[in-house]
Motif scaffolding. Structure first.
Motif, PDB file in Angstrom:
ATOM      1  N   ARG A 108      14.518  66.132  48.895  1.00  0.00           N
ATOM      2  CA  ARG A 108      14.273  65.150  47.841  1.00  0.00           C
ATOM      3  C   ARG A 108      12.876  65.380  47.275  1.00  0.00           C
ATOM      4  NH1 ARG A 108      17.949  62.649  50.871  1.00  0.00           N
ATOM      5  NH2 ARG A 108      19.337  61.114  49.970  1.00  0.00           N
ATOM      6  N   ARG A 129      11.992  61.195  53.439  1.00  0.00           N
ATOM      7  CA  ARG A 129      11.533  60.517  54.645  1.00  0.00           C
ATOM      8  C   ARG A 129      10.796  61.493  55.556  1.00  0.00           C
ATOM      9  NH1 ARG A 129      16.403  56.796  56.393  1.00  0.00           N
ATOM     10  NH2 ARG A 129      17.091  58.577  57.583  1.00  0.00           N
ATOM     11  N   LYS A 153      11.392  55.629  57.537  1.00  0.00           N
ATOM     12  CA  LYS A 153      12.730  55.196  57.120  1.00  0.00           C
ATOM     13  C   LYS A 153      12.957  55.343  55.628  1.00  0.00           C
ATOM     14  CE  LYS A 153      13.706  51.739  60.654  1.00  0.00           C
ATOM     15  NZ  LYS A 153      13.396  50.342  60.913  1.00  0.00           N
ATOM     16  N   SER A 154      11.899  55.607  54.880  1.00  0.00           N
ATOM     17  CA  SER A 154      12.100  55.655  53.430  1.00  0.00           C
ATOM     18  C   SER A 154      11.023  56.521  52.790  1.00  0.00           C
ATOM     19  CB  SER A 154      12.086  54.232  52.879  1.00  0.00           C
ATOM     20  OG  SER A 154      12.463  54.245  51.536  1.00  0.00           O
ATOM     21  N   THR A 173       7.929  53.076  51.044  1.00  0.00           N
ATOM     22  CA  THR A 173       8.800  52.010  50.578  1.00  0.00           C
ATOM     23  C   THR A 173       9.564  51.337  51.705  1.00  0.00           C
ATOM     24  OG1 THR A 173      10.511  53.631  50.112  1.00  0.00           O
ATOM     25  CG2 THR A 173       9.085  53.043  48.302  1.00  0.00           C
ATOM     26  N   ASP A 174       9.396  51.796  52.942  1.00  0.00           N
ATOM     27  CA  ASP A 174      10.018  51.046  54.031  1.00  0.00           C
ATOM     28  C   ASP A 174       9.128  49.888  54.488  1.00  0.00           C
ATOM     29  OD1 ASP A 174       8.077  52.539  55.228  1.00  0.00           O
ATOM     30  OD2 ASP A 174       9.380  53.585  56.628  1.00  0.00           O
ATOM     31  N   GLY A 175       8.006  49.716  53.826  1.00  0.00           N
ATOM     32  CA  GLY A 175       7.161  48.563  54.111  1.00  0.00           C
ATOM     33  C   GLY A 175       6.227  48.752  55.283  1.00  0.00           C
ATOM     34  N   PHE A 176       6.168  49.963  55.832  1.00  0.00           N
ATOM     35  CA  PHE A 176       5.266  50.218  56.943  1.00  0.00           C
ATOM     36  C   PHE A 176       4.079  51.064  56.498  1.00  0.00           C
ATOM     37  CE2 PHE A 176       9.019  49.248  59.465  1.00  0.00           C
ATOM     38  CZ  PHE A 176       8.491  48.588  60.549  1.00  0.00           C
ATOM     39  N   TYR A 216       6.726  47.554  49.306  1.00  0.00           N
ATOM     40  CA  TYR A 216       6.318  48.930  49.053  1.00  0.00           C
ATOM     41  C   TYR A 216       4.802  49.063  49.197  1.00  0.00           C
ATOM     42  CZ  TYR A 216      10.792  49.657  46.614  1.00  0.00           C
ATOM     43  OH  TYR A 216      12.100  49.761  46.279  1.00  0.00           O
TER      44      TYR A 216
ATOM     45  N   ILE B  10      23.754  65.075  48.206  1.00  0.00           N
ATOM     46  CA  ILE B  10      23.006  66.086  48.934  1.00  0.00           C
ATOM     47  C   ILE B  10      23.009  65.832  50.432  1.00  0.00           C
ATOM     48  CG2 ILE B  10      21.516  66.744  47.024  1.00  0.00           C
ATOM     49  CD1 ILE B  10      19.374  64.956  48.224  1.00  0.00           C
ATOM     50  N   LEU B  20      19.550  54.963  54.113  1.00  0.00           N
ATOM     51  CA  LEU B  20      18.983  53.668  54.440  1.00  0.00           C
ATOM     52  C   LEU B  20      20.086  52.625  54.375  1.00  0.00           C
ATOM     53  CD1 LEU B  20      16.025  53.156  54.990  1.00  0.00           C
ATOM     54  CD2 LEU B  20      15.775  52.389  52.648  1.00  0.00           C
ATOM     55  N   ASP B  24      18.273  48.578  58.022  1.00  0.00           N
ATOM     56  CA  ASP B  24      16.962  49.226  58.074  1.00  0.00           C
ATOM     57  C   ASP B  24      15.890  48.416  57.370  1.00  0.00           C
ATOM     58  OD1 ASP B  24      17.613  51.505  59.522  1.00  0.00           O
ATOM     59  OD2 ASP B  24      18.495  52.457  57.754  1.00  0.00           O
ATOM     60  N   LEU B  25      16.331  47.537  56.465  1.00  0.00           N
ATOM     61  CA  LEU B  25      15.360  46.786  55.675  1.00  0.00           C
ATOM     62  C   LEU B  25      14.993  45.449  56.314  1.00  0.00           C
ATOM     63  CD1 LEU B  25      16.705  47.455  52.098  1.00  0.00           C
ATOM     64  CD2 LEU B  25      14.810  48.525  53.265  1.00  0.00           C
ATOM     65  N   ARG B 151      10.540  40.989  52.341  1.00  0.00           N
ATOM     66  CA  ARG B 151      11.842  41.173  52.984  1.00  0.00           C
ATOM     67  C   ARG B 151      12.144  40.092  54.005  1.00  0.00           C
ATOM     68  NH1 ARG B 151      10.954  47.549  53.225  1.00  0.00           N
ATOM     69  NH2 ARG B 151      11.505  47.941  51.066  1.00  0.00           N
TER      70      ARG B 151
END
Lengths: 384, 154
Positions: A108, A129, A153-154, A173-176, A216, B10, B20, B24-25, B151
């Motif tokens: 990606r 990721r 995770k993202s 963007t996984d917030g970590f 994010y 992909i 995801l 996961d969120l 979240r």
């Protein structure tokens, strides 16, 4: 063309360079060279005092949008792109650049890139990721990429190296916001992290610490000598963490999120983002707080007018305790009578969101000027 | 064909890639709150609201909300929250909001948007909008930006 259309004294220079968003920009160590991203090209300018930047090289090898650019202390430019590749551009004596493709092995887009302080390796964040830490191998004449995968995770949005060149902070963007070890055998020495308060052992890819923000994370930056990290998130906060105390958080006064931040000194940070002008925060005994706006068009007639209008409406509502529906109706009627919606003209130097801030000038360990790039295709230099 | 490259899956042949998922969120909660544990809180909320202590009720419902509860529990809890919010008189709303902290206003905005998303809340849409209007007059867009990006849901 170097001009300033703002009356504010904090704007030193405005360069309108391209007609597309500039997602990333970087000055060389001596500030004589400026690299900006423009769609699939990286434009390299020569900058000297008080004259407009002069384009002298266009780095064209990417075939999709370039997302980030960085210049090492040795003058090597690294670019990464949505085409999943990174290039290292070696400056040649005739003013051109020799590209070397770096195979990141990601599926990606690459989103961010940053050279380690010593200039011998760099880290690339991606939507796959993965953080790819790349370094040059002499035996193979090849840039090698090593992956940090877990527990990301993202998408990774931002990266920052500690001055020791080992600890790597990353937000996404996984917030970590996480701190990893980017220790490369044969390149880094164990002495550089000896006595670090963050741990004893730093094998490559090891997760040192993580903080959960929940939104994010747009930018992260180390303050190495204080062992602290600051990051900005999409909930409109600036956060400062270290290895022991809890997160210190402060809200953007205008509520809109910041995309970038720069440490000015140990107790001051400047942020820039969707409000289109930089904002200075400072640390006092009671924690971090808003200090001042730079290049903000206040005491603007029209905004004063709407503010007073709101105040009237507020008090009116309190007296009559009218319902929402009626006040909305009245608002429309008032607008109708005025015959205009708003004359609020943006007067800040940036006409669109600021996406990246970088230190520009420094004296006595204090940043005195910062440069910014924005979605409006401008580079602006501000005095703090 | 040329225009379709963005639609190529992909990940189709990459078992490690892993997309995801909604799970996961979810923020990393240490414990989960059950309906039973919330029951006393809901009773307290009800008694505060009916006794006319609207500030007390709103302060209670905006402090330490049950983020970690499961969806049905949140549903149940939200009913009593909505009840409490609708019992506050229109004239008191401004005063109540003035006495809330920033984080309490953030939580309140979450409940307002939650209300707008469910049928029983939509019946009280006017009340919810009145609350939201007053909050934005005091705090601007900050609580809304927080709501959008947070979240931890109510």
């Amino acid at each position: 063309m170097s001009f300033s259309n703002s009356k504010d004294k904090s704007v030193v220079a405005v360069y309108k360079l391209v007609k597309a968003p500039i997602y990333s920009h970087c000055f060389s160590q001596d500030k004589s060279i400026l690299a900006v991203t423009c769609e699939t090209d990286c434009l390299v300018y020569r900058v000297s005092n008080n004259t407009p930047p002069v384009l002298f090289a266009t780095l064209k090898d990417h075939d999709k949008t370039i997302t980030a650019v960085d210049i090492s202390i040795h003058g090597r430019i690294v670019t990464c792109s949505q085409d999943r590749n990174a290039y290292v551009w070696e400056p040649l004596s005739d003013g051109t650049y020799k590209p070397t493709l770096v195979l990141l092995r990601i599926n990606r887009a690459a989103t961010s890139v940053t050279w380690a302080p010593n200039g011998y390796k760099f880290a690339v964040g991606s939507s796959a990721r993965i953080i790819a830490v790349c370094y040059y191998e002499h035996e193979n004449n090849w840039w090698v990429s090593k992956h940090i995968k877990k527990p990301i995770k993202s998408t990774i949005n931002c990266l920052s190296w500690h001055a020791n060149g080992v600890l790597l902070a990353a937000g996404g963007t996984d917030g970590f916001m996480r701190v990893f070890s980017g220790f490369i055998k044969g390149l880094d020495s164990k002495e550089s992290v000896a006595g670090s308060p963050w741990g004893q052992k730093f094998p490559f890819g090891c997760l040192i610490r993580e903080w959960y923000q929940g939104s994010y994370i747009h930018d992260v930056e180390w303050r190495s000598q204080m062992e602290r990290i600051a990051y900005v998130a999409h909930d409109g906060t600036l956060n400062v963490v270290d290895y022991q105390s809890p997160v210190q958080s402060v809200n953007a006064p205008e509520g809109l999120p910041y995309r970038s931040l720069v440490w000015i000194n140990d107790h001051e940070i400047v942020c820039g983002g969707y409000s289109c002008h930089p904002v200075l925060f400072s640390e006092a005994s009671e924690g971090w707080k808003f200090a001042k706006n730079l290049d903000k068009s206040d005491n603007n007639k029209s905004s004063a007018l709407t503010a007073s209008g709101n105040a009237d409406e507020l008090s009116g509502n309190n007296d009559e305790s009218s319902t929402f529906g009626i006040s909305a109706l009245r608002k429309f009627k008032e607008l109708d009578l005025k015959g205009k919606v708003s004359t609020d003209v943006q007067e800040s130097a940036h006409e669109n969101a600021i996406v990246e801030l970088r230190p520009f000038a420094e004296s006595n360990g204090q940043i005195t000027q910062v440069s910014s790039c924005g979605l409006d295709g401008k580079i602006v230099i501000y005095t703090i | 064909m040329e225009a379709d490259w963005r639609r190529i899956d992909i990940d189709a042949f990459d078992p490690e890639s892993g997309r995801l998922t909604a799970a996961d969120l979810v923020p990393p909660y240490e414990t989960t709150v059950t309906l039973q544990e919330l029951q006393p809180r809901m009773n307290q909320l009800r008694s505060l609201a009916t006794s006319g202590d609207s500030l007390g009720a709103v302060q209670l419902l905006t402090t330490d909300p049950p983020y970690s509860a499961d969806a049905p529990t949140k549903e149940q809890y939200f009913k009593s929250v909505l009840e409490a919010l609708t019992q506050v008189r229109q004239a008191d709303i401004g005063n109540v909001i003035k006495n809330l902290s920033d984080s309490q206003r953030d939580v309140l905005v979450k409940y307002l948007y939650k209300g707008m998303s469910v049928p029983q809340g939509q019946k009280q849409g006017g009340v919810l909008l009145a609350w939201l209007e007053r909050i934005t007059q005091v705090s601007g867009v900050t609580p809304i930006v927080h709501y959008i990006s947070d979240r931890r849901t109510v």
